[in-house]
Every structure is written in structure tokens, then in C-alpha cells.
Design a protein around this motif. Structure first.
Motif, PDB file in Angstrom:
ATOM      1  N   ASN A  74     -78.930 -50.308  19.886  1.00 21.39           N
ATOM      2  CA  ASN A  74     -79.488 -50.558  18.547  1.00 21.39           C
ATOM      3  C   ASN A  74     -80.638 -51.569  18.636  1.00 21.39           C
ATOM      4  O   ASN A  74     -80.791 -52.428  17.768  1.00 21.39           O
ATOM      5  CB  ASN A  74     -78.398 -51.095  17.610  1.00 21.39           C
ATOM      6  N   SER A  77     -83.182 -51.974  15.620  1.00 18.77           N
ATOM      7  CA  SER A  77     -82.570 -52.635  14.464  1.00 18.77           C
ATOM      8  C   SER A  77     -82.432 -54.130  14.732  1.00 18.77           C
ATOM      9  O   SER A  77     -82.656 -54.965  13.842  1.00 18.77           O
ATOM     10  CB  SER A  77     -81.197 -52.032  14.172  1.00 18.77           C
ATOM     11  N   THR A  80     -85.876 -55.634  14.347  1.00 21.63           N
ATOM     12  CA  THR A  80     -86.226 -55.756  12.928  1.00 21.63           C
ATOM     13  C   THR A  80     -85.492 -56.916  12.281  1.00 21.63           C
ATOM     14  O   THR A  80     -86.078 -57.692  11.510  1.00 21.63           O
ATOM     15  CB  THR A  80     -85.886 -54.442  12.185  1.00 21.63           C
ATOM     16  N   ARG A 205     -86.392 -50.678  12.175  1.00 21.16           N
ATOM     17  CA  ARG A 205     -85.203 -49.965  11.700  1.00 21.16           C
ATOM     18  C   ARG A 205     -84.295 -50.972  11.000  1.00 21.16           C
ATOM     19  O   ARG A 205     -84.009 -52.039  11.553  1.00 21.16           O
ATOM     20  CB  ARG A 205     -84.460 -49.303  12.866  1.00 21.16           C
ATOM     21  N   PHE A 206     -83.816 -50.598   9.832  1.00 23.11           N
ATOM     22  CA  PHE A 206     -83.035 -51.514   9.009  1.00 23.11           C
ATOM     23  C   PHE A 206     -81.549 -51.143   8.990  1.00 23.11           C
ATOM     24  O   PHE A 206     -80.871 -51.344   7.994  1.00 23.11           O
ATOM     25  CB  PHE A 206     -83.604 -51.545   7.589  1.00 23.11           C
ATOM     26  N   ARG A 207     -81.041 -50.633  10.110  1.00 24.38           N
ATOM     27  CA  ARG A 207     -79.630 -50.253  10.209  1.00 24.38           C
ATOM     28  C   ARG A 207     -78.822 -51.417  10.790  1.00 24.38           C
ATOM     29  O   ARG A 207     -78.372 -51.390  11.927  1.00 24.38           O
ATOM     30  CB  ARG A 207     -79.486 -49.011  11.092  1.00 24.38           C
ATOM     31  N   PHE A 208     -78.631 -52.449   9.978  1.00 22.64           N
ATOM     32  CA  PHE A 208     -77.998 -53.667  10.468  1.00 22.64           C
ATOM     33  C   PHE A 208     -76.473 -53.547  10.563  1.00 22.64           C
ATOM     34  O   PHE A 208     -75.818 -54.388  11.166  1.00 22.64           O
ATOM     35  CB  PHE A 208     -78.368 -54.852   9.571  1.00 22.64           C
ATOM     36  N   THR A 210     -74.844 -51.359  12.161  1.00 21.92           N
ATOM     37  CA  THR A 210     -74.437 -50.674  13.395  1.00 21.92           C
ATOM     38  C   THR A 210     -74.108 -51.653  14.529  1.00 21.92           C
ATOM     39  O   THR A 210     -73.693 -51.223  15.603  1.00 21.92           O
ATOM     40  CB  THR A 210     -75.558 -49.728  13.874  1.00 21.92           C
TER      41      THR A 210
END
Length: 492
Positions: A74, A77, A80, A205-208, A210
Motif C-alpha cells: 500500500n 496510500s 499520500t 491514493r486515499f485508501r488509508f 488498508t
């Protein structure tokens, strides 16, 4: 070590190309184009902006290096998130800046009131520099340190030279040149973004959600604690310059700045090696390879002391000739002893190898709070005591003494907790060789008039005696033998 050597060589080349440009800027262009008080403003504004960077970064740079191995799946992310945290940190620092603005103004109002006119430039420099530091840290995790070093060491100095030359030919006035300082930091940031996009390592990517459980809290805890270590290093680099400006004046800071810039080149190999070593140390701790860290600790100590001692001797043996070529040298040569004290401080840092990196990436990283607190108090108190007595020389002496205290505290802690030691017989040999060559120069100084040929003769004699001493004393034999073997292979 091969991977470290390759990246270190490329980074060092950038560093020394930057040094050549920096020496041209500081030793000739700035004194030729600007008055001493203008040089003082030029450097004070930069130093103030860069002093705020570690606070705004919130220690995230070291956090990236420490936690990157845990989040490779990741990674963007994570990148970011690091940028978001840094922007929040910048907003907090700027809020504090405006809250204490009157105090800052009062500090400089008496001896350096001109600084107050450019506080907005300080804010912009901080913003662009702190974002650049995060990009730099992320590149470091990929062991891509050469190009970021090129932007940091070469591009910024080259753009500074262009900016000063544009002022010199009167295309812009002094105020516009000062605002242009913020512009060159923005261009360096833009260049880094373009480079990372080309290398496919810049994605938002803002998939924090994960991330592994507990990682974010550990990341923030580690980053905030190591913030203190980063702040400590920046304090010792910048606080003396700012205190000279506040306590003596802009003219004194101009003299101090030129002297400091001559001396700071001594630590260039250490900075280059550190950039590459950090992710390696982090990986070794992750795998529990303490013996490999101990080996690295000793090898780095020998090699960087070998390089940095040579540079120190080369500078000090030619110090009068270096000042001979500075415009208005009768004003600036007062900083000669600043070069000596700052140079000795840099050698002290080199002598203790990668102690900061080891503490930062070990489970004992909380100790940074204690070490940095001791160092911060020492550097401020020593400056307050010594500047009124010795002037700019007092500021340099304060930095030297604070560096000794800081490194001794870290060395003793590492030895106690991890049973690691950077010292070997080769360290004693290098110190003995350097001391002998210094004595030989002391008794032979003044035999030639200052100038170009004095520099050439001194450097050639130093190379011959230093290299001869390395072979005679059998210093760094394993790596020296590998280097000779590679040279023979290339020739055949």
C-alpha cells in the motif's frame, strides 16, 4: 555495501558539484553582488525558513523510511498519507508562527530590522522545502537518492546563482530577488514531482483503511519522537546563524555565513552516505541483524572519517588562499577561525559514524527526546554565553561544543543498550595521520604567498602524503584491496 557504495558515489558527485557552485556563490558572487547586510538578509531568511521544516514535517521523513518495509503493498496510500500529515504540520507551524509573530519581530527589531520585511518569504520557503523533504524520503525508500540529491545540492544552488546574477545585471531589485528565493524552492519541488512521475513512484491514493492494524498510531508515535532528533540536527545547523543576526547584526551574519559555507563541505560525504544507509539500517533492524549493523557502524566510521579528514585538511591548509579570492576579503576573512571551529564540529559528527541513524531505527528511538533536549539546551545556552564574549567565533565554538556533547550522549547510549561501537584501530590511525599532517602544515605555513599556486602545491603535497600514509599505516585494507582489484580488472 556495494549498493551503498554505488548510490553514495552518485550522491557524492552531486554533492561536490553543488559544492563547486556553492563556493562560487558564497565566496565570490554573493560578496561581489551584495553588501554584507544584504548577504545577511539573504541567508537569514533561508535559514529561518529551513529551520521550520522539521517542525512542519512532524518527523514523517524518518517515519517513511522506518515503516516503508511494512507497507510496500500500500505504498502510494502511505505516501499520500505522509503528504497529508505534513500539510497539517505546516498549517500548525504557521499558526504558531503568526501567534508568536510579535516575539519574532522583537527579536530582530534592534540589530536586524530588515529581516522583518521578508517573513512571508520564510513561510513559502518552509512550505516548498517541507513538501520536497517528503518526496526525498519516499525516493530514499526505493534507494533512489542520487537524483533527489542532484536537485537538493545542485539545482537549488544553480538557481540561486542565476537569481543573484539577474539582480546583478539590474533586471530585478533586491526585494524581487528575495521573493525569488521562494521561487527557486518551488522549481526544485516541481522538478522532483516530474522525476517521480517518470519513475512511476508518484501516485496519490486515499485508501488509508488498508493499512495493518495499529500501524498508523505506531507511525505517528515514531514520527513525532524522531521529530526531535531531526529538529536537533537542524538547530545546530541554523540556530547559531540566527542568533548571530539577532545578537550582533546582519553584517556579522554575512561573515559567519561565508565561513560556515566553507566549513560545511567537510561533512558532504557523511550526508551522502547517511541518505543511503538509513533504509539499510532500517532493514537490518527489521530482520534482527544486529551484527550487520555493527559491521556497518564500523565501516562507515572509517570511510567517512578518511574522506572528511582529508577535506578538512585541504580546506584549513588553504584557508588564507581561499579568502584571498573573496571580494572585500578584508571584511570576510575575520571568519577564518569560524571555519576551524565549525570544521572540527563536523569532524566530531563524522567520527561517531551513524549513531543517529541507529537510534532512530532501533526500538530505543524514544531516547531521541532526551538526546535532543540536552543538545538543544546546550547549543542555545552556549551561544548565549559565548557570542557576547567572542562574537562570531563564540557561535562557532558553541556549535563545536554542542556537537561533542550530542554525539557523546548518543554514543554512550548505543554502547550501553546495543553493545555497538564504531571505533577501530583504523580510526586511531586516521586521527594520528591527520594530526601529523596538520603539524607539518603548521610549521611550514607561510613559505609560499597566498594564491592559486599555493593551493595547487598544498593539495598535491597533501594527496601524496595522505595516500602514502594510508598505505603505510594499512588503513581500510579490505576495501582498498577490492578497489585496486577492480582498477586492475578495468585496465586489463
Amino acid at each position: 555495501m556495494k549498493q551503498i557504495a554505488k548510490q553514495s558515489i552518485l550522491t557524492t558527485l552531486s554533492s561536490y558539484l553543488g559544492v563547486l557552485i556553492g563556493y562560487f556563490n558564497v565566496l565570490w558572487l554573493l560578496p561581489y553582488a551584495l553588501q554584507p547586510e544584504q548577504i545577511g538578509i539573504f541567508r537569514t531568511i533561508q535559514d529561518m525558513g529551513l529551520l521550520f521544516v522539521p517542525f512542519a514535517q512532524l518527523g514523517v521523513g524518518n517515519g517513511i523510511t522506518r515503516f516503508y518495509p511494512k507497507v510496500k503493498e500500500n505504498q502510494f496510500s502511505f505516501f499520500t498519507l505522509s503528504l497529508v500529515i505534513t500539510i497539517i504540520g505546516f498549517v500548525v507551524v504557521m499558526a504558531m508562527f503568526f501567534l508568536f509573530k510579535d516575539l519574532i519581530i522583537d527579536t530582530f527589531a534592534k540589530n536586524s530590522p530588515e529581516v522583518i520585511d521578508f517573513l512571508a518569504v520564510v513561510i513559502l520557503i518552509t512550505l516548498f522545502a517541507v513538501l520536497n523533504s517528503i518526496l526525498d524520503a519516499f525516493c530514499r525508500s526505493f534507494l533512489k537518492v542520487a537524483v533527489p540529491a542532484f536537485f537538493r545540492e545542485v539545482v537549488l544552488r544553480l538557481l540561486s546563482a542565476v537569481l543573484i546574477l539577474i539582480y546583478l545585471i539590474k533586471w530585478i531589485d533586491f526585494n524581487q530577488m528575495m521573493w525569488g528565493l521562494a521561487g527557486i524552492y518551488f522549481l526544485a519541488l516541481l522538478g522532483m514531482i516530474v522525476y517521480m512521475i517518470q519513475e512511476k513512484i508518484f501516485q496519490l491514493r486515499f485508501r488509508f483503511k488498508t493499512f495493518p492494524s495499529g500501524l498508523l498510531s505506531d507511525f505517528m508515535k515514531f514520527s513525532l519522537i524522531t521529530l526531535l532528533a531531526t529538529t536537533g540536527s537542524m538547530l545546530i545547523m541554523k540556530i547559531d546563524s540566527l542568533m548571530v543576526t539577532a545578537m550582533i547584526g546582519l553584517d556579522a551574519n554575512a561573515i559567519y555565513t561565508i565561513a560556515f559555507s566553507i566549513a560545511v563541505v567537510i561533512e558532504m560525504p557523511r550526508r551522502a552516505i547517511s541518505q543511503v544507509v538509513m533504509p539499510i539500517v532500517s532493514e537490518h533492524f527489521e530482520k534482527g541483524e544486529i551484527s550487520q549493523i555493527d559491521k556497518l557502524y564500523k565501516e562507515v566510521a572509517v570511510h567517512q572519517l578518511l574522506l572528511c579528514s582529508f577535506i578538512f585538511l585541504a580546506i584549513w591548509m588553504n584557508i588564507d588562499s581561499l579568502y584571498h579570492y573573496v571580494p572585500n576579503n578584508t571584511v570576510y576573512e575575520m571568519g577564518k577561525w569560524v571555519v576551524l571551529w565549525i570544521g572540527l564540529g563536523k569532524l566530531t559528527d563524522v567520527l561517531f559514524s551513524i549513531n543517529s541513524e541507529i537510534i532512530v531505527f532501533s526500538k530505543h528511538y524514544v531516547f531521541n527526546i532526551t538526546a535532543t533536549l540536552i543538545m538543544s539546551i546546550a547549543v542555545i545556552v552556549l551561544n548565549l554565553l559565548l557570542i557576547p564574549i567572542f562574537g562570531i567565533n563564540g557561535a562557532a565554538m558553541a556549535s563545536f561544543m554542542a556537537m561533542i556533547i550530542f554525539n557523546l550522549v548518543k554514543f554512550l547510549y548505543i554502547q550501553q543498550r546495543l553493545q555497538l561501537n564504531p571505533f577501530s584501530i583504523d580510526i586511531l590511525k586516521i586521527l594520528g595521520l591527520s594530526g601529523l599532517l596538520w603539524l607539518m602544515h603548521y610549521f611550514s605555513a607561510g613559505l609560499m604567498p597566498n594564491g592559486f599556486w599555493s593551493i595547487v602545491v598544498n593539495i598535491l603535497l597533501l594527496i601524496a602524503m595522505y595516500v602514502g600514509g594510508i598505505f603505510l599505516l594499512d588503513i581500510a585494507k579490505p576495501n582498498r584491496d577490492r578497489l585496486i582489484k577492480k582498477i586492475k580488472e578495468v585496465r586489463s
